[in-house]
Design an enzyme around this catalytic site. Structure first.
Site, PDB file in Angstrom:
ATOM      1  N   SER A  97       0.795  -1.240   0.000  1.00 62.01           N
ATOM      2  CA  SER A  97       0.000   0.000   0.000  1.00 62.01           C
ATOM      3  C   SER A  97       0.821   1.281   0.000  1.00 62.01           C
ATOM      4  O   SER A  97       0.259   2.364  -0.186  1.00 62.01           O
ATOM      5  CB  SER A  97      -0.937   0.020   1.203  1.00 62.01           C
ATOM      6  OG  SER A  97      -2.057  -0.777   0.930  1.00 62.01           O
ATOM      7  N   LYS A 100       0.347   3.439  -2.918  1.00 63.84           N
ATOM      8  CA  LYS A 100      -0.819   4.323  -3.061  1.00 63.84           C
ATOM      9  C   LYS A 100      -0.415   5.791  -2.983  1.00 63.84           C
ATOM     10  O   LYS A 100      -1.101   6.663  -3.518  1.00 63.84           O
ATOM     11  CB  LYS A 100      -1.862   3.990  -1.988  1.00 63.84           C
ATOM     12  CG  LYS A 100      -2.462   2.587  -2.157  1.00 63.84           C
ATOM     13  CD  LYS A 100      -3.292   2.157  -0.954  1.00 63.84           C
ATOM     14  CE  LYS A 100      -3.867   0.752  -1.149  1.00 63.84           C
ATOM     15  NZ  LYS A 100      -4.509   0.208   0.047  1.00 63.84           N
ATOM     16  N   TYR A 222      -3.350  -2.488 -10.422  1.00 66.07           N
ATOM     17  CA  TYR A 222      -3.282  -2.320  -8.964  1.00 66.07           C
ATOM     18  C   TYR A 222      -2.375  -3.380  -8.326  1.00 66.07           C
ATOM     19  O   TYR A 222      -1.546  -3.078  -7.468  1.00 66.07           O
ATOM     20  CB  TYR A 222      -4.703  -2.379  -8.385  1.00 66.07           C
ATOM     21  CG  TYR A 222      -4.750  -2.349  -6.881  1.00 66.07           C
ATOM     22  CD1 TYR A 222      -4.637  -1.136  -6.192  1.00 66.07           C
ATOM     23  CD2 TYR A 222      -4.891  -3.513  -6.135  1.00 66.07           C
ATOM     24  CE1 TYR A 222      -4.671  -1.107  -4.793  1.00 66.07           C
ATOM     25  CE2 TYR A 222      -4.931  -3.486  -4.753  1.00 66.07           C
ATOM     26  CZ  TYR A 222      -4.819  -2.289  -4.090  1.00 66.07           C
ATOM     27  OH  TYR A 222      -4.849  -2.255  -2.720  1.00 66.07           O
ATOM     28  N   TYR A 274      -4.624   3.485   7.997  1.00 69.42           N
ATOM     29  CA  TYR A 274      -5.987   2.926   8.095  1.00 69.42           C
ATOM     30  C   TYR A 274      -6.599   3.270   9.449  1.00 69.42           C
ATOM     31  O   TYR A 274      -6.485   4.394   9.907  1.00 69.42           O
ATOM     32  CB  TYR A 274      -5.983   1.413   7.831  1.00 69.42           C
ATOM     33  CG  TYR A 274      -5.032   1.034   6.737  1.00 69.42           C
ATOM     34  CD1 TYR A 274      -5.276   1.463   5.439  1.00 69.42           C
ATOM     35  CD2 TYR A 274      -3.875   0.326   6.992  1.00 69.42           C
ATOM     36  CE1 TYR A 274      -4.394   1.161   4.419  1.00 69.42           C
ATOM     37  CE2 TYR A 274      -2.987   0.024   5.980  1.00 69.42           C
ATOM     38  CZ  TYR A 274      -3.252   0.444   4.704  1.00 69.42           C
ATOM     39  OH  TYR A 274      -2.386   0.154   3.715  1.00 69.42           O
ATOM     40  N   VAL A 292       1.238  -3.843   3.729  1.00 66.06           N
ATOM     41  CA  VAL A 292       1.210  -5.161   4.374  1.00 66.06           C
ATOM     42  C   VAL A 292       2.469  -6.006   4.098  1.00 66.06           C
ATOM     43  O   VAL A 292       2.607  -7.097   4.637  1.00 66.06           O
ATOM     44  CB  VAL A 292      -0.058  -5.984   4.038  1.00 66.06           C
ATOM     45  CG1 VAL A 292      -1.300  -5.409   4.675  1.00 66.06           C
ATOM     46  CG2 VAL A 292      -0.231  -6.179   2.541  1.00 66.06           C
TER      47      VAL A 292
HETATM   48  N1  GLN Z   1      -2.241  -5.213  -2.056  1.00 62.64           N
HETATM   49  C1  GLN Z   1      -2.836  -5.138  -0.761  1.00 62.64           C
HETATM   50  C2  GLN Z   1      -4.353  -5.277  -0.862  1.00 62.64           C
HETATM   51  O1  GLN Z   1      -4.927  -4.782  -1.760  1.00 62.64           O
HETATM   52  C3  GLN Z   1      -2.433  -3.842  -0.134  1.00 62.64           C
HETATM   53  C4  GLN Z   1      -2.971  -3.694   1.272  1.00 62.64           C
HETATM   54  C5  GLN Z   1      -2.029  -2.984   2.217  1.00 62.64           C
HETATM   55  O2  GLN Z   1      -0.819  -2.908   2.039  1.00 62.64           O
HETATM   56  N2  GLN Z   1      -2.592  -2.531   3.306  1.00 62.64           N
HETATM   57  O3  GLN Z   1      -4.991  -5.882  -0.061  1.00 62.64           O
END
Ligand code: GLN
Length: 338
Positions: A97, A100, A222, A274, A292
């Protein structure tokens, strides 16, 4: 006899080395400068006993294979462009993530405020892959850092660039100043094969007219952006552009206006972790982003960027040791944005 002499020499060298480091620390202290090497060295030693306290992400099978006992810490400074590193600082890992932030920077540098008609700017208070809020809020995600919001951002990016994957990797390579950044295809495929929830989010938003491109293609892009492989050294360097208020310090190129850079920081500070964003602000006090894969990167405007990688996560999907290390860092330097 000879080995004893060698042992004695080695011991003398070590003592001399420790002595020099101590003197260096004292000189930095007297000059009012921060000894980043000492701070991150201390943090590293304090953190490794915490190995075993979290769990690597396993909902993406390729991430479950990562050795959890790894820890890298890097601090890069804006003024003198120094890089302080310890541990597994140069090992590439899946940034997930954190990507992003890069895609958002690309889109807002083109579309400006337009994006906010389709994505909110409020913390969600829900897990990063939650579906519930979307129905209440007619397919408009709370912010660009939860999965739904990031999918809208990537969708807009696909409308801006005919070859979006190439555009993403070119952008990241340019702000990082390294052509070594790559998509880890094994991770991308693994996530693509387990993307039911992200597909559901995207199709649901499409039903509200908030996704413009083909959903299968969107999920492919993505999954690739999340599968970017970067080290802590790469991440800290690439976040210098945010720490330097929108200008890439590597080549002086402006990527974001000062106002856009400020707004990116505000979003990272309020939504970057988050439903643990408030706690990160409380404990650490820096704008940043987690993934993650166990990476966290954050920065102090005008001063420095810092990346920590430790794959074991807490229940929010954030690196346990990463957050702890950042908390000790801002405590150690007695500075934060607050
Ligand atoms: N690729 C992961 C997902 O879409 C990214 C989530 C994350 O890093 N929090 O679930």
């Amino acid at each position: 006899m000879q080995s004893m002499v060698r042992g004695g020499e080695a011991c003398f060298c070590l003592k001399l080395h420790a002595h020099i480091i101590r003197q260096y620390s004292i000189v930095l202290y007297i000059c009012g400068m921060t000894d980043y090497n000492k701070i991150i060295g201390d943090i590293y030693r304090e953190m490794t006993p915490l190995w075993g306290s979290g769990k690597v992400a396993d909902y993406i099978p390729a991430l479950a294979e990562v050795d959890p006992r790894q820890l890298g810490i890097v601090v890069d400074t804006v003024d003198d462009m120094q890089s302080y590193r310890i541990g597994d600082a140069d090992i590439p890992f899946s940034i997930q993530s954190i990507s992003k932030v890069f895609t958002l920077a690309m889109v807002i540098s083109h579309t400006g405020e337009d994006l906010w008609k389709s994505v909110g700017r409020e913390p969600s208070g829900n897990p990063f892959n939650s579906l519930v809020q979307l129905e209440h809020e007619q397919g408009k995600p709370r912010n660009p850092f939860i999965n739904a919001g990031a999918l809208v951002v990537t969708d807009r990016l696909m409308s801006l660039y005919p070859r979006p994957k190439e555009a993403i990797i070119d952008f990241v390579r340019s702000i990082c100043g390294s052509d070594d950044i790559y998509f880890d295809h094994q991770v991308a495929v693994s996530e693509r094969q387990n993307a039911d929830r992200n597909l559901a989010l995207a199709y649901f938003m499409k039903s509200f007219g908030n996704i413009h491109n083909d959903v299968e293609k969107l999920i492919d892009v993505y999954c690739h952006q999340c599968a970017l492989a970067m080290s802590c050294a790469d991440l800290a360097r690439s976040f210098l552009v945010f720490a330097n208020r929108g200008i890439n310090p590597l080549n002086g190129q402006r990527i974001l206006t000062e106002s856009q850079a400020k707004r990116m920081g505000a979003l990272m500070a309020t939504c970057g972790f988050y439903d643990e964003s408030g706690d990160f602000a409380y404990r650490v006090g820096l704008p940043g982003k987690s993934g993650v894969g166990g990476g966290i990167v954050a920065y102090m405007p005008g001063k420095l960027s810092m990346a920590v990688w430790s794959p074991e996560l807490n229940s929010y999907g954030n690196s346990i040791i990463g957050i702890e290390a950042f908390e000790r860092f801002t405590t150690g330097i007695r500075n934060s944005i607050f």
